[in-house]
Motif scaffolding. Structure first.
Motif, PDB file in Angstrom:
ATOM      1  N   CYS A  83      -0.121  -3.451   2.445  1.00 36.89           N
ATOM      2  CA  CYS A  83       0.069  -4.605   3.334  1.00 36.89           C
ATOM      3  C   CYS A  83      -1.276  -5.278   3.622  1.00 36.89           C
ATOM      4  O   CYS A  83      -1.386  -6.509   3.635  1.00 36.89           O
ATOM      5  CB  CYS A  83       0.736  -4.174   4.635  1.00 36.89           C
ATOM      6  SG  CYS A  83       2.479  -3.710   4.475  1.00 36.89           S
ATOM      7  N   TYR A  84      -2.291  -4.472   3.862  1.00 37.04           N
ATOM      8  CA  TYR A  84      -3.640  -5.006   4.105  1.00 37.04           C
ATOM      9  C   TYR A  84      -4.118  -5.807   2.903  1.00 37.04           C
ATOM     10  O   TYR A  84      -4.668  -6.910   3.042  1.00 37.04           O
ATOM     11  CB  TYR A  84      -4.588  -3.843   4.393  1.00 37.04           C
ATOM     12  CG  TYR A  84      -6.015  -4.249   4.679  1.00 37.04           C
ATOM     13  CD1 TYR A  84      -6.388  -4.680   5.940  1.00 37.04           C
ATOM     14  CD2 TYR A  84      -6.985  -4.190   3.686  1.00 37.04           C
ATOM     15  CE1 TYR A  84      -7.700  -5.044   6.216  1.00 37.04           C
ATOM     16  CE2 TYR A  84      -8.292  -4.543   3.943  1.00 37.04           C
ATOM     17  CZ  TYR A  84      -8.652  -4.969   5.211  1.00 37.04           C
ATOM     18  OH  TYR A  84      -9.951  -5.328   5.466  1.00 37.04           O
ATOM     19  N   HIS A  85      -3.878  -5.262   1.726  1.00 32.81           N
ATOM     20  CA  HIS A  85      -4.291  -5.948   0.494  1.00 32.81           C
ATOM     21  C   HIS A  85      -3.551  -7.275   0.329  1.00 32.81           C
ATOM     22  O   HIS A  85      -4.158  -8.292  -0.032  1.00 32.81           O
ATOM     23  CB  HIS A  85      -4.026  -5.039  -0.702  1.00 32.81           C
ATOM     24  CG  HIS A  85      -4.229  -5.707  -2.028  1.00 32.81           C
ATOM     25  ND1 HIS A  85      -3.184  -6.166  -2.796  1.00 32.81           N
ATOM     26  CD2 HIS A  85      -5.362  -6.025  -2.705  1.00 32.81           C
ATOM     27  CE1 HIS A  85      -3.652  -6.714  -3.896  1.00 32.81           C
ATOM     28  NE2 HIS A  85      -4.973  -6.647  -3.874  1.00 32.81           N
ATOM     29  N   GLU A  86      -2.249  -7.284   0.605  1.00 34.39           N
ATOM     30  CA  GLU A  86      -1.458  -8.502   0.414  1.00 34.39           C
ATOM     31  C   GLU A  86      -1.901  -9.612   1.367  1.00 34.39           C
ATOM     32  O   GLU A  86      -2.035 -10.777   0.956  1.00 34.39           O
ATOM     33  CB  GLU A  86       0.026  -8.195   0.610  1.00 34.39           C
ATOM     34  CG  GLU A  86       0.620  -7.358  -0.504  1.00 34.39           C
ATOM     35  CD  GLU A  86       2.082  -7.021  -0.279  1.00 34.39           C
ATOM     36  OE1 GLU A  86       2.676  -6.364  -1.152  1.00 34.39           O
ATOM     37  OE2 GLU A  86       2.643  -7.424   0.760  1.00 34.39           O
ATOM     38  N   ILE A  87      -2.124  -9.261   2.641  1.00 34.75           N
ATOM     39  CA  ILE A  87      -2.538 -10.286   3.607  1.00 34.75           C
ATOM     40  C   ILE A  87      -3.931 -10.806   3.287  1.00 34.75           C
ATOM     41  O   ILE A  87      -4.182 -12.020   3.330  1.00 34.75           O
ATOM     42  CB  ILE A  87      -2.495  -9.719   5.041  1.00 34.75           C
ATOM     43  CG1 ILE A  87      -1.070  -9.322   5.416  1.00 34.75           C
ATOM     44  CG2 ILE A  87      -3.005 -10.760   6.041  1.00 34.75           C
ATOM     45  CD1 ILE A  87      -0.951  -8.639   6.764  1.00 34.75           C
TER      46      ILE A  87
END
Length: 422
Positions: A83-87
């Motif tokens: 999720c951190y990577h996607e945002i």
């Protein structure tokens, strides 16, 4: 060509329509599914793709539950990182920040720092006896917060040193973006794991309720949806929202009944230093012991029952399910607004028919915070096991002092037997 500073100079005054476009994600649907569903309309093709992938994800989830608490923690950590990577990837694309000095490295460094802090706190709380046996870990735990702060300061100083002329505004935009992303992902995943340590049921019922609400709201909206619910998400309907609510409350009530019967799900997750394994063995608390309740007079005529046997936790499951179905979707609406602001359909294309991992877990983050607050406010009391672990970490003279104080207190209360007074 205008330089970067001139292009960004008025960014805070620009309207949403001026935000640069993000390249659309590619279609990651497996070829075998594309061929099998090629004769269907786009609407039904999406229905089948979402359905098949949903069943696959639920099956994997059940497998991980079977493998135990540690695997669930690894799953939460993996989802957090993705999720951190996607945002952050959206930020990189929108603000063209791939060329900023050190920035991508610093983003991941800050993620490591924050995880080190939160998981170090977890180790100190739940693995005290394990830490006590290892001198190196004792040093890390004793000075854990100082080390965490020093690590963060290192990243902060590196960011300041990376500032370059004509990039100041963009760099501070992305610095703020990174910290908000950390707040959304890391802190919430930490709360999920804290909930898990209270007992797997506090992990499974909230998460399953959100999943149930997501599925049933989609089904009711797909077949019966006519009335738009909110402009941020045009496909959401009142019919889906209301149908999802009632379905989720019923599901949570029934699901809780089955889970409450098994120690594996209701006992707090504890680490056994002798076997080096997580264990879930205990005498179930009153929340998970069957009790008889009187049925309200208005329902007695309808049901024909005067009393009903149920677990007290099932009453709490109604509160959890209600939040999951009425407030939880606002996490999804928030994500929809975020995606609209940056002109994207999904956070990523990781899961065909669903989008990215963040698209599936946008409602779970609100749920994690609510469950943690609910437990600390209405459920959790003094924890003798946790207190004992903390006492075992003390120096011998400190333990002896605690013993004398406790003995004196019990003698004054008349709790100790006369034979023990000598």
């Amino acid at each position: 060509e205008l330089d970067l500073e001139e292009r960004l100079g008025e960014l805070d005054l620009r309207s949403d329509s001026d935000i640069p476009d993000v390249p659309p994600p590619t279609d990651s649907t497996p070829e075998i599914l594309k061929r099998a569903l090629s004769g269907l309309s786009a609407r039904w093709k999406n229905w089948w793709i979402r359905g098949i992938l949903t069943l696959a994800m639920i099956s994997v989830f059940f497998l991980i539950i079977y493998l135990g608490s540690f695997m669930l923690m690894l799953l939460v950590l993996s989802i957090q990182v993705k999720c951190y990577h996607e945002i952050n990837t959206i930020g990189y694309r929108v603000y063209h920040s791939y060329d900023l000095p050190w920035f991508r490295s610093l983003s991941w460094y800050f993620l490591l720092c924050v995880n080190y802090f939160f998981y170090g706190e977890t180790v100190a709380d739940y693995f005290a006896t394990f830490v006590q046996r290892r001198e190196q870990l004792q040093f890390l735990i004793r000075y854990h917060r100082f080390i965490s702060f020093a690590l963060y300061l290192t990243g902060f100083c590196m960011f300041v040193l990376s500032l370059v002329k004509k990039h100041y505004r963009l760099q501070f935009y992305m610095f703020a973006w990174t910290h908000v992303t950390l707040l959304i992902t890391v802190t919430q995943s930490h709360l999920v794991i804290q909930n898990l340590f209270e007992g797997m049921i506090w992990f499974l019922v909230p998460i399953s309720s959100v999943i149930c609400n997501d599925i049933t709201a989609y089904i009711f909206g797909f077949f019966f949806g006519r009335t738009p619910l909110i402009k941020l998400s045009p496909k959401k309907t009142w019919e889906g929202f209301i149908g999802g609510f009632f379905s989720t409350v019923v599901f949570g009530f029934i699901f809780s009944y089955f889970l409450a019967q098994h120690q594996y799900f209701v006992c707090p997750v504890e680490y056994n230093s002798e076997t080096n394994r997580f264990v879930t063995e205990c005498e179930p608390s009153e929340l998970f012991q069957m009790k008889k309740y009187s049925v309200p007079p208005l329902l007695q005529a309808l049901l024909g029952w005067e009393t009903v046997n149920m677990y007290p936790f099932q009453m709490h499951s109604i509160a959890l399910s209600t939040f999951a179905s009425l407030i939880g979707p606002f996490g999804g609406f928030f994500a929809s607004g975020f995606k609209r602001a940056f002109k994207i359909k999904d956070f990523a294309d990781t899961i065909p028919g669903h989008g990215g991992i963040m698209d599936r877990f946008d409602c779970q983050y609100l749920m994690a915070t609510f469950v943690h607050v609910y437990i600390t406010s209405f459920i959790r009391g003094p924890n003798p096991s946790k207190l004992l672990k903390q006492l075992l970490v003390l120096q011998p003279e400190q333990q002896l002092s605690v013993y004398k104080t406790l003995k004196s207190h019990l003698l004054e209360k008349g709790i100790l037997q006369p034979s023990l007074r000598g």
